[in-house]
Motif scaffolding. Structure first.
Motif, mmCIF file in Angstrom:
data_model
loop_
_atom_site.group_PDB
_atom_site.id
_atom_site.type_symbol
_atom_site.label_atom_id
_atom_site.label_comp_id
_atom_site.label_asym_id
_atom_site.label_seq_id
_atom_site.Cartn_x
_atom_site.Cartn_y
_atom_site.Cartn_z
ATOM 1 N N VAL A 137 10.159 -3.079 -4.972
ATOM 2 C CA VAL A 137 10.340 -2.108 -3.686
ATOM 3 C C VAL A 137 8.873 -1.377 -2.899
ATOM 4 C CG1 VAL A 137 10.448 0.616 -4.596
ATOM 5 C CG2 VAL A 137 11.191 -1.185 -6.044
ATOM 6 N N THR B 68 18.012 2.149 -2.154
ATOM 7 C CA THR B 68 18.049 2.713 -2.868
ATOM 8 C C THR B 68 18.262 4.297 -2.476
ATOM 9 O OG1 THR B 68 15.398 3.132 -3.470
ATOM 10 C CG2 THR B 68 16.401 1.416 -4.920
ATOM 11 N N ARG C 62 14.867 -1.704 -2.775
ATOM 12 C CA ARG C 62 14.337 -2.792 -4.042
ATOM 13 C C ARG C 62 15.436 -4.051 -3.933
ATOM 14 N NH1 ARG C 62 17.212 -3.577 -8.765
ATOM 15 N NH2 ARG C 62 15.684 -3.860 -9.971
#
Length: 199
Positions: A20, A64, A80
């Protein structure tokens, strides 16, 4: 390997599945890409460009969350990585869109078999030497070469090699070389520390 036509956002950055990070979106074409995500929930690709030259591999990512939208139209987003790919074609625009697009061969990394015992042993030693948290047995059973590489924090150069190499054995060798080098550095660091204490 499945192929897919996807929007592309070339960057000097490569992520492995599960990683991420955050991006600052300021160019008009990539603002349009984020807008399309908001409208359609699309994933997009980040082809890895080293010094402005595409390497042929990249990361498929999902947004995200939008962390912040600024009055000037720029935004901060969190992404991500969901898969990695080899890029087959690259076009400066994606149909009528402003942003680039192309055909990507997805690795379908979630379907990869579990990593070998040798890799998992090397990873366990690496985590212990770096005072990182060990993982549960249930996680170990499902962990593939990309999961292990993510935890081992390999360099972008090694990530590109990992994605580019064909064959699990050749991919795992990249990790085993990484663990060997890290173990040697750890041993040298401990040796110097012991010398300091003895003096």
């Amino acid at each position: 390997m499945n192929s897919a036509q996807i929007g592309l956002f070339p960057l000097q950055m490569i992520l492995l599945p599960g990683e991420v990070t955050q991006l600052f979106i300021f160019e008009e074409r990539y603002r349009q890409l984020v807008s399309d995500w908001e409208l359609y929930g699309i994933e997009f690709g980040i082809p890895y460009a080293k010094n402005g030259i595409l390497t042929g591999v990249g990361s498929l990512v999902e947004v995200t969350r939008i962390i912040k939208k600024n009055p000037d139209g720029t935004s901060h987003i969190e992404i991500r990585c969901t898969d990695v790919f080899n890029i087959t074609t690259f076009n400066n625009t994606f149909g009528e869109k402003l942003y680039p697009g192309g055909l990507a061969k997805l690795m379908e990394s979630s379907q990869f078999p579990p990593a070998s015992l040798e890799v998992m042993t090397g990873l366990e030693v690496y985590l212990k030497n770096n005072n990182l948290e060990l993982f549960s047995e249930s996680l170990v059973a499902k962990m593939n070469v990309y999961d292990a590489a993510r935890l081992a924090k390999i360099s972008d150069v090694d990530k590109v090699k990992l994605i580019s190499r064909k064959g699990l054995e050749r991919q795992e060798q990249i990790l085993l070389n990484h663990f060997k080098l890290e173990a040697a550095i750890h041993a040298q660091r401990n040796s110097k520390w012991r010398d300091i204490i003895l003096n």
